[in-house]
Design a protein around this motif. Sequence first.
Motif, PDB file in Angstrom:
ATOM      1  N   SER A 102     -25.227  16.106 -54.964  1.00 19.99           N
ATOM      2  CA  SER A 102     -26.139  16.619 -53.948  1.00 19.99           C
ATOM      3  C   SER A 102     -26.408  18.104 -54.142  1.00 19.99           C
ATOM      4  O   SER A 102     -27.158  18.705 -53.411  1.00 19.99           O
ATOM      5  CB  SER A 102     -25.551  16.368 -52.573  1.00 19.99           C
ATOM      6  OG  SER A 102     -24.273  16.938 -52.498  1.00 19.99           O
ATOM      7  N   ARG A 304     -29.176   9.915 -61.687  1.00 22.01           N
ATOM      8  CA  ARG A 304     -28.083   9.894 -60.732  1.00 22.01           C
ATOM      9  C   ARG A 304     -28.034  11.128 -59.863  1.00 22.01           C
ATOM     10  O   ARG A 304     -27.521  11.077 -58.759  1.00 22.01           O
ATOM     11  CB  ARG A 304     -26.761   9.819 -61.475  1.00 22.01           C
ATOM     12  CG  ARG A 304     -26.398   8.423 -61.749  1.00 22.01           C
ATOM     13  CD  ARG A 304     -24.930   8.271 -61.926  1.00 22.01           C
ATOM     14  NE  ARG A 304     -24.727   7.005 -62.594  1.00 22.01           N
ATOM     15  CZ  ARG A 304     -23.788   6.793 -63.469  1.00 22.01           C
ATOM     16  NH1 ARG A 304     -22.961   7.752 -63.776  1.00 22.01           N
ATOM     17  NH2 ARG A 304     -23.672   5.634 -64.035  1.00 22.01           N
ATOM     18  N   ARG A 308     -32.388  11.726 -57.229  1.00 21.01           N
ATOM     19  CA  ARG A 308     -32.166  11.250 -55.869  1.00 21.01           C
ATOM     20  C   ARG A 308     -32.801  12.175 -54.862  1.00 21.01           C
ATOM     21  O   ARG A 308     -33.130  11.768 -53.762  1.00 21.01           O
ATOM     22  CB  ARG A 308     -30.681  11.177 -55.590  1.00 21.01           C
ATOM     23  CG  ARG A 308     -30.047  10.056 -56.343  1.00 21.01           C
ATOM     24  CD  ARG A 308     -28.813   9.597 -55.637  1.00 21.01           C
ATOM     25  NE  ARG A 308     -28.299   8.432 -56.297  1.00 21.01           N
ATOM     26  CZ  ARG A 308     -27.047   8.035 -56.185  1.00 21.01           C
ATOM     27  NH1 ARG A 308     -26.220   8.711 -55.446  1.00 21.01           N
ATOM     28  NH2 ARG A 308     -26.645   6.962 -56.806  1.00 21.01           N
ATOM     29  N   ARG A 309     -32.911  13.434 -55.214  1.00 16.93           N
ATOM     30  CA  ARG A 309     -33.461  14.373 -54.246  1.00 16.93           C
ATOM     31  C   ARG A 309     -34.916  14.692 -54.517  1.00 16.93           C
ATOM     32  O   ARG A 309     -35.679  14.930 -53.610  1.00 16.93           O
ATOM     33  CB  ARG A 309     -32.676  15.680 -54.285  1.00 16.93           C
ATOM     34  CG  ARG A 309     -31.212  15.473 -54.328  1.00 16.93           C
ATOM     35  CD  ARG A 309     -30.502  16.756 -54.126  1.00 16.93           C
ATOM     36  NE  ARG A 309     -30.763  17.276 -52.793  1.00 16.93           N
ATOM     37  CZ  ARG A 309     -30.459  18.486 -52.428  1.00 16.93           C
ATOM     38  NH1 ARG A 309     -29.930  19.306 -53.274  1.00 16.93           N
ATOM     39  NH2 ARG A 309     -30.690  18.887 -51.215  1.00 16.93           N
ATOM     40  N   PHE A 310     -35.304  14.746 -55.773  1.00 21.06           N
ATOM     41  CA  PHE A 310     -36.621  15.298 -56.068  1.00 21.06           C
ATOM     42  C   PHE A 310     -37.645  14.270 -56.516  1.00 21.06           C
ATOM     43  O   PHE A 310     -38.800  14.602 -56.672  1.00 21.06           O
ATOM     44  CB  PHE A 310     -36.506  16.387 -57.137  1.00 21.06           C
ATOM     45  CG  PHE A 310     -35.620  17.505 -56.718  1.00 21.06           C
ATOM     46  CD1 PHE A 310     -35.956  18.258 -55.615  1.00 21.06           C
ATOM     47  CD2 PHE A 310     -34.450  17.785 -57.386  1.00 21.06           C
ATOM     48  CE1 PHE A 310     -35.140  19.286 -55.193  1.00 21.06           C
ATOM     49  CE2 PHE A 310     -33.625  18.806 -56.973  1.00 21.06           C
ATOM     50  CZ  PHE A 310     -33.974  19.558 -55.877  1.00 21.06           C
ATOM     51  N   LYS A 338     -33.651   2.531 -63.420  1.00 20.41           N
ATOM     52  CA  LYS A 338     -33.131   3.118 -62.193  1.00 20.41           C
ATOM     53  C   LYS A 338     -34.104   4.161 -61.635  1.00 20.41           C
ATOM     54  O   LYS A 338     -34.361   4.226 -60.438  1.00 20.41           O
ATOM     55  CB  LYS A 338     -31.785   3.769 -62.501  1.00 20.41           C
ATOM     56  CG  LYS A 338     -31.011   4.133 -61.273  1.00 20.41           C
ATOM     57  CD  LYS A 338     -29.558   4.347 -61.629  1.00 20.41           C
ATOM     58  CE  LYS A 338     -28.773   4.622 -60.373  1.00 20.41           C
ATOM     59  NZ  LYS A 338     -27.348   4.662 -60.590  1.00 20.41           N
TER      60      LYS A 338
END
Lengths: 394, 291
Positions: A102, A304, A308-310, A338
């Motif tokens: 994160s 991974r 996930r954030r961008f 993925k």
Amino acid sequence: MSRVSKFAGRDPGPAARMAGFMAHLRAHGLRVGVGETDIALRALTHVQAADPDETRRALKTVCTGGAEDIEQFDDLFDSYWLNGGRVRQKVMPSLSETNSESVHSSRPANTGQVAAGAGETTAPDEGTGEAEADGTGKLVASAVQNLMKKDLRDLVQPEQIAEAEAIARRLGAALRHRRSRRRKAARKGDQIHFRKLIRQSLSTGGEPLSLPKKQRPDRPLKIVALCDVSGSMTLYAQVFLAFLAGLMRADDACDAYLFHTRLVRIADALRDKDALRALGRMSVLADGFGGGSKIGASLQQFSRSYARRFVDGRSVVLILSDGYDTDGPELLGTALAKLKKRGCKIIWLNPLKGWADYQPIAQGMAAALPHLDLFCPANRLADLAALEPELTRL
Amino acid sequence: MHWTTRQTAMAEQGYIASDDLAMAVHLALSLGRPLLLEGAAGVGKTEIARVLATICDTQLIRLQCYEGLDAAQAIYEWNYQRQLLTIRAAAEDGETGRSVEQRIFSEDFLLERPLLKSIRQSKSPVLLIDEIDRADEEFEAYLLEILSEFQITVPELGTIKAITQPIVILTANGTRDLSDALRRRCLYAHVDYPERDTELAILKARCPEVEAALANQIIGFVQSLRQEDLEKKPGIAEMLDFSAALMGLGIADLTQNPKLLQASLATLLKTEADRFNITVEVCQRLAGQAA
């Protein structure tokens, strides 16, 4: 470590110490300002400020703004408020070995090394000259792993960046998202714009004579570029890096990464106002440039962590690589699958595809093909410019 | 009030908060600042707001954010149908345009949405802005005005000031990076998957009927399951579902019936890939370790 305050009795008082602490945090990259100093002081009136643990928790919630800050905070707190003795090791904020997924950072993801900011961190020490001086030491910037360094400034000329910027701007404009849920007033829309209708009908005594419409506007897509700078790509790196630098300048929302044997985020470095200095900063980040390539592993790492954030349904992932991978092709396939699940579009620009008889038989490339929305050749800036109509069709 | 008092009060409502989190909640209430909670899905971010509303004995107003959330859904909307009818009626009564306009842009015709509603309560409500990172950046910017000034500007009416200041809880789980401006305006706490002891306490508080030995096994199993390479790690809600499922199936020991345990994984693993990866053997190994 003894848990006593290191401040002498005659320093200017708690407010000044707190201001010093804020300066200390700022020097280590936390985003705190005058406002936070005020809140921090007020917060301490609501807890038992004499208890270090309680104060630590209170200041933590006030001063941090992200998971990355939290990781650093305890060490920064110790180094400022608690007397670590003459041993200076505690002053150095240690970075935990595993970068949390994160955490969003331009630091090399796996090296675990950090160039810490330099000293002058404890204002009370400076201010009085009375207190002990052990907090004022300069923090040492650790040496960066030196594998195989190339100065990117030798590769890219400023004029190219300007040209690339123009192309990147056009490409960005060509990529449009057509599924916005918010509607805007438009001449030809699919729904009635009630707000406007009421306003206009007032002038005709409540009789809605014209029916203003609203429509879903086109929205720009966010570009996330991943550029391969391994040995086999050295020839093309010049073009692609200029393109990336241009892209970063043209569009605030886009994001860029380099990869060879690992992945490095370069978006922040590339946004430096001075184009050449941006490349200089990138050179520091991209040590290992021109080495081997682990496309699968790098993409896996990307999907991974940062993805996930961008990366979301309004993103286009642009991969600039020749597809020669030292890892097995399965890894690349699963990584792309993925990534694709996040709803993004994936475009692969391969410099080799420009060759007359090119067939995507490199195993990695073959594994990647089913997941790609667009697979195009690109080895000169002109080729990138020619992509515009293709992108409009996406 | 001492921060541990709040922690105890929350525990009485069945919410076991870590020390860091309890302190953050305490300061948010004492200082009247919004609290930003970040963390993976299913660690109880939303639940905090519910519990706070119960503790403070006040109303919970919830704004669920999503992509494309606009002012009409978040702040206010004019009641257009009613406005149209009023205009028609007024025209027949011969009312002048100006007075009609004043009438239809008055508060009677305003539909309150969560943000406006939250600043017009007589008792401070808990305002939960859930998954703020799903909303657009423009909305975030608008939220800043409300969070700093606690006032909302309606062009036709003027500025509406807060009667009472709501207790604001924002949650985010990293769909998109939040702006620094928003982060700075808020107190911050990172909510992580709980430690073993905390999670055990949560299980005991929520499902007191689970035997101590089984509870230990469940927590050990779920905690080690989180260490595996999963697409979606099981959160606390999943752990509670899992416990309830085991109780329903009458399992007293995780290693006792591999087939049933495998079936009850439906409560913990929510994607096909995860179900595929956690085979009977893996599952038994984890259960064996937990026992």
